[in-house]
Design an enzyme around this catalytic site. Sequence first.
Site, PDB file in Angstrom:
ATOM      1  CB  SER A  96     -34.168 -30.833  -6.699  1.00 52.56           C
ATOM      2  OG  SER A  96     -33.733 -29.923  -7.798  1.00 52.56           O
ATOM      3  CG  ASP A 103     -28.966 -36.060 -13.326  1.00 50.83           C
ATOM      4  OD1 ASP A 103     -29.860 -35.107 -13.359  1.00 50.83           O
ATOM      5  OD2 ASP A 103     -27.516 -35.839 -13.550  1.00 50.83           O
TER       6      ASP A 103
END
Length: 315
Positions: free
Chosen positions: A222, A254
Amino acid sequence: MIVTVTPNPSLDRALDLDRLVVGEVNRAHATHVDPGGKGLNVARALGRQGVDALAVLPVGGADGAQLVALLAEHGVPAVPVPVAGSTRSNITLSEADGVTTKVNAPGHTLSGAELDALLAAVEMQLGAAPRAVVGAGSLPAGAGDSFYVRLSGMAGRYGVPVVLDTSGAPFARAVRSGGLALVKPNEDELSELVGRALGTVGEVVTAAREVIALGTRAVLVSLGAHGALLVHADRTWWAGGPPLVPLSTVGAGDATLAGFVATPGTAAAKLRTAVAWGRAAVLLPGTAVPVPEQIDLDAVRVVEDPDPDLALKEL
């Protein structure tokens, strides 16, 4: 069913401020209390999108009881493992311009017997052949660095793939042990793992393939506002979209991971969905997770084998 394991859960208490002034009295204009911990955030995001998820977690004290009650309110089935200590509380301060300050409590020390009970609770679910086990978040004191290695080995005996999102020594130990289906570091966590700065796409890909060479099948990196990279042994994909003004970045990674594990099909489709879920999450307060109508797949662009010389900030 996707099983999530959160060894160090929390109650996440978020306060929305116009601006945080350090050393002064600050007044919040809104507050939020949500289940906290990376694995619980993944389970919540999956549930809001209609994907079956089961959360396994240790709980103790009044905050632990409130945490279990909140999970029920969010429609997340849970297997709470009682422990002697109290569940921790984390504090998030979200400013109007999107700047987020988070203060995480350390969590109670778990005994060896409590850690064994947590793993036993996971093993009870493995016989039902879940689609995956997601181990996520920091480890509490007492767990050492080997908890996720034990989790991976146990799931492997049942043929269930393990997805891992953690950092520091537990991340390094699990990567060296191999056997993981996917890991999801951010660029800083991957940089710390390989011991060098990562400024370009090519540098991130090289670092990710060092992880793959140790026995992990894929790496999802990410990149915050710059999207995400998915790295396989022989192929790479990048996905991202137009700039956003975030309301809260807590839990966005998440949601990204949840979108990835929830999506069948090609690597490109999984990555597109993952980034779309993460983008939707940053537009919500606190650690709120998006509902289906908030997901904008059309805003996400996927590029296969992006230019390795491109700086991450240019993505």
